[in-house]
Motif scaffolding. Structure first.
Motif, PDB file in Angstrom:
ATOM      1  N   LEU A   1      38.412  37.746  35.734  1.00  0.00           N
ATOM      2  CA  LEU A   1      39.140  36.511  36.019  1.00  0.00           C
ATOM      3  C   LEU A   1      39.889  36.027  34.772  1.00  0.00           C
ATOM      4  CD1 LEU A   1      36.527  34.594  38.211  1.00  0.00           C
ATOM      5  CD2 LEU A   1      38.730  35.477  38.978  1.00  0.00           C
ATOM      6  N   PHE A   2      39.199  36.014  33.634  1.00  0.00           N
ATOM      7  CA  PHE A   2      39.829  35.580  32.381  1.00  0.00           C
ATOM      8  C   PHE A   2      40.910  36.567  31.928  1.00  0.00           C
ATOM      9  CE2 PHE A   2      36.180  32.722  31.814  1.00  0.00           C
ATOM     10  CZ  PHE A   2      36.825  31.607  31.292  1.00  0.00           C
TER      11      PHE A   2
ATOM     12  N   LEU B   1      44.107  36.094  33.955  1.00  0.00           N
ATOM     13  CA  LEU B   1      44.812  34.861  33.619  1.00  0.00           C
ATOM     14  C   LEU B   1      45.721  35.056  32.410  1.00  0.00           C
ATOM     15  CD1 LEU B   1      44.915  31.777  34.420  1.00  0.00           C
ATOM     16  CD2 LEU B   1      43.268  31.424  32.575  1.00  0.00           C
TER      17      LEU B   1
ATOM     18  N   VAL C   1      48.179  33.314  39.097  1.00  0.00           N
ATOM     19  CA  VAL C   1      48.030  31.906  38.699  1.00  0.00           C
ATOM     20  C   VAL C   1      48.532  31.714  37.270  1.00  0.00           C
ATOM     21  CG1 VAL C   1      46.337  30.083  38.213  1.00  0.00           C
ATOM     22  CG2 VAL C   1      46.105  31.474  40.276  1.00  0.00           C
ATOM     23  N   GLY C   2      48.166  32.659  36.383  1.00  0.00           N
ATOM     24  CA  GLY C   2      48.596  32.586  34.992  1.00  0.00           C
ATOM     25  C   GLY C   2      50.107  32.644  34.849  1.00  0.00           C
TER      26      GLY C   2
ATOM     27  N   SER D   1      51.220  40.283  41.191  1.00  0.00           N
ATOM     28  CA  SER D   1      49.847  39.811  41.390  1.00  0.00           C
ATOM     29  C   SER D   1      49.478  39.791  42.873  1.00  0.00           C
ATOM     30  CB  SER D   1      49.680  38.404  40.803  1.00  0.00           C
ATOM     31  OG  SER D   1      49.984  38.405  39.444  1.00  0.00           O
TER      32      SER D   1
ATOM     33  N   CYS E   1      40.263  40.047  41.551  1.00  0.00           N
ATOM     34  CA  CYS E   1      40.139  38.976  40.547  1.00  0.00           C
ATOM     35  C   CYS E   1      41.265  39.046  39.521  1.00  0.00           C
ATOM     36  CB  CYS E   1      38.789  39.068  39.835  1.00  0.00           C
ATOM     37  SG  CYS E   1      37.384  38.789  40.920  1.00  0.00           S
TER      38      CYS E   1
ATOM     39  N   ILE F   1      44.594  37.881  41.353  1.00  0.00           N
ATOM     40  CA  ILE F   1      44.685  36.454  41.681  1.00  0.00           C
ATOM     41  C   ILE F   1      44.952  35.629  40.431  1.00  0.00           C
ATOM     42  CG2 ILE F   1      43.360  34.438  42.448  1.00  0.00           C
ATOM     43  CD1 ILE F   1      42.019  36.250  44.517  1.00  0.00           C
ATOM     44  N   THR F   2      44.104  35.812  39.410  1.00  0.00           N
ATOM     45  CA  THR F   2      44.264  34.985  38.209  1.00  0.00           C
ATOM     46  C   THR F   2      45.517  35.356  37.417  1.00  0.00           C
ATOM     47  OG1 THR F   2      42.714  36.472  37.060  1.00  0.00           O
ATOM     48  CG2 THR F   2      41.829  34.419  37.932  1.00  0.00           C
ATOM     49  N   SER F   3      45.965  36.601  37.529  1.00  0.00           N
ATOM     50  CA  SER F   3      47.220  36.986  36.882  1.00  0.00           C
ATOM     51  C   SER F   3      48.389  36.235  37.519  1.00  0.00           C
ATOM     52  CB  SER F   3      47.442  38.496  36.990  1.00  0.00           C
ATOM     53  OG  SER F   3      48.621  38.876  36.332  1.00  0.00           O
TER      54      SER F   3
END
Length: 449
Positions: free
Chosen positions: A323-324, A327, A274-275, A149, A267, A270-272
């Motif tokens: 973003l979703f 994640l 965080v996930g 990520s 996007c 980043i969210t990957s």
């Protein structure tokens, strides 16, 4: 017992770099894809998108296709040797890709040679973590997979700057630096568990190849819950890699050059990350095979977000979708190794992961070129993204059965020794009853005489 730290933290950082270098480059293929279209394409070629998509698609597919072979080599020779040689082959493949003049040689240099090297470098990074961690394995896997990520976030912008300033070929030569560092990182994989070849050598210390049954351990497919998992996940992945390859070009078609399309990969990255950190830790608290439900949820949302991409007529909406998607992509990736440990145990986990990744290669290779073909025929990506969202929903539904099947298997295994004991006791009771009935008339006869 794994030491839960020590040198393991160095190994974790090396594995993190491996995930970053391999999948950072693969996930940034959308930027390279647009550059290849410009460099090798012509307006007369009606199948331009289809042919160019094969380069990135073949590369990602080969990373997974080689995995069963990599798992065999890892079991035979250990993680360190396989990872170092793999990184060296990947370096040669990427460097040779920077000297081509047409698109066709890239199918071999980038799509096969570079990708095979990445595969041989990548899988040992998953296996070696089980040598050093057990209780913290979910967290460590989350941190390691978050490496991709970090690279996915930063590489698209770096690639865009490099391609604009020094062209595509010099950009590929700069990326060779990442592969060289990966080559050095492989030397840190100090094994704590002897490989199969060392075990077979025995006390004499002679290196001897084990029998074929131990080399190709197909016994993992006897586990029903693993079989469902190994075929359910590939069923979900026919549309998984489509956004990574075609999203940049879709944005150019829809919005022109007015928006910074690299922001979407930012996007996703980043969210990957965080996930992976969040769900990797959450997975440590979910018992047994119930971890599968996290993957079910991730496939449901990935499929839904893929279908929403064509509906986004505003760039901000597309950012929210990415973003979703990122994640839940992170959720799917980070718990693969912990689930494999749960389903087949630590002894067979290397080949279990290898077979799974090998089966994943087919849908991940086929999906993007089909999407490119639909774009060439219809002039738009809308239908391609709608269709890309269907397989994750189907695959997620298949995976729902695994926890129930796994629990049934466990109950059967527990019942087997109990049944054996009870039958033995029943036989003992029967024998005592028979002996009692035969003794009684004899005693009566004795008393009568």
């Amino acid at each position: 017992e794994p030491p839960e730290g020590g040198w393991g933290w160095v190994v974790m950082l090396a594995a993190m770099w491996c995930n970053g270098a391999v999948f950072g480059i693969q996930n940034s293929c959308g930027v390279l894809f647009v550059s290849m279209l410009r460099l090798f394409g012509s307006s007369e070629d009606k199948q331009l998108v289809f042919k160019t998509a094969w380069v990135s698609s073949l590369s990602m597919g080969m990373v997974f296709f080689c995995s069963p072979i990599v798992s065999i080599f890892t079991d035979l020779f250990g993680c360190r040797k396989v990872a170092v040689i793999g990184a060296a082959v990947g370096l040669v493949g990427l460097l040779s890709s920077s000297f081509v003049s047409t698109i066709e040689p890239l199918y071999f240099t980038y799509g096969i040679l570079f990708a095979c090297g990445c595969s041989f470098a990548y899988q040992p990074s998953l296996v070696i973590l089980g040598h050093y961690f057990k209780k913290r394995l979910g967290l460590v896997n989350g941190i390691v997979t978050a490496g991709s990520s970090l690279f996915t976030v930063s590489l698209p912008f770096l690639l865009r700057v490099l391609i604009d300033s020094v062209d595509l070929f010099n950009t590929l030569r700069v990326l060779c630096i990442l592969m060289f560092v990966l080559f050095l990182a492989g030397f840190t994989y100090k094994p704590l568990v002897p490989n199969t070849k060392e075990k077979e050598g025995g006390k004499k210390g002679k290196s001897k190849f084990p029998p074929a049954k131990k080399i190709c351990n197909f016994s993992v497919f006897k586990v029903l819950s693993y079989r469902i998992w190994a075929f359910g996940i590939p069923a979900a992945l026919f549309g998984y890699f489509v956004p990574y390859v075609h999203l940049m070009n879709h944005v150019k078609d829809r919005f022109g050059d007015t928006v910074p399309e690299e922001v979407l990969l930012l996007c996703l990255g980043i969210t990957s990350g965080v996930g992976r950190l969040i769900f990797g830790r959450v997975a440590d608290y979910i018992p047994g095979a119930k971890k599968i439900y996290l993957q079910v949820a991730s496939f449901f949302f990935i499929g839904l977000m893929s279908m929403m991409i064509p509906l986004c007529n505003v760039f901000g909406a597309l950012v929210a979708v990415c973003l979703f998607m990122g994640l839940f992509d992170g959720c799917f990736i980070c718990i693969m190794a912990p689930i494999a440990f749960e389903l087949v145990g630590a002894q067979d986990v290397s080949q279990a992961i290898g077979f799974l990744l090998g089966l994943m290669s087919v849908p991940m290779t086929v999906g993007p070129p089909i999407a490119g073909l639909l774009r060439d025929k219809l002039g738009t990506y809308d239908v391609a993204f709608y269709l890309a969202g269907v397989p994750p929903l189907i695959g997620g539904a298949i995976l729902c059965f695994i926890p129930w099947v796994h629990e049934r298997q466990k109950l059967k295994e527990r019942a087997k020794p109990v049944d054996g004991e009870t039958t033995e006791k029943m036989l003992e009771n029967e024998s005592t009853l028979v002996s009692d009935t035969t003794e009684k008339p004899v005693k009566e006869l004795d008393s009568g005489f």
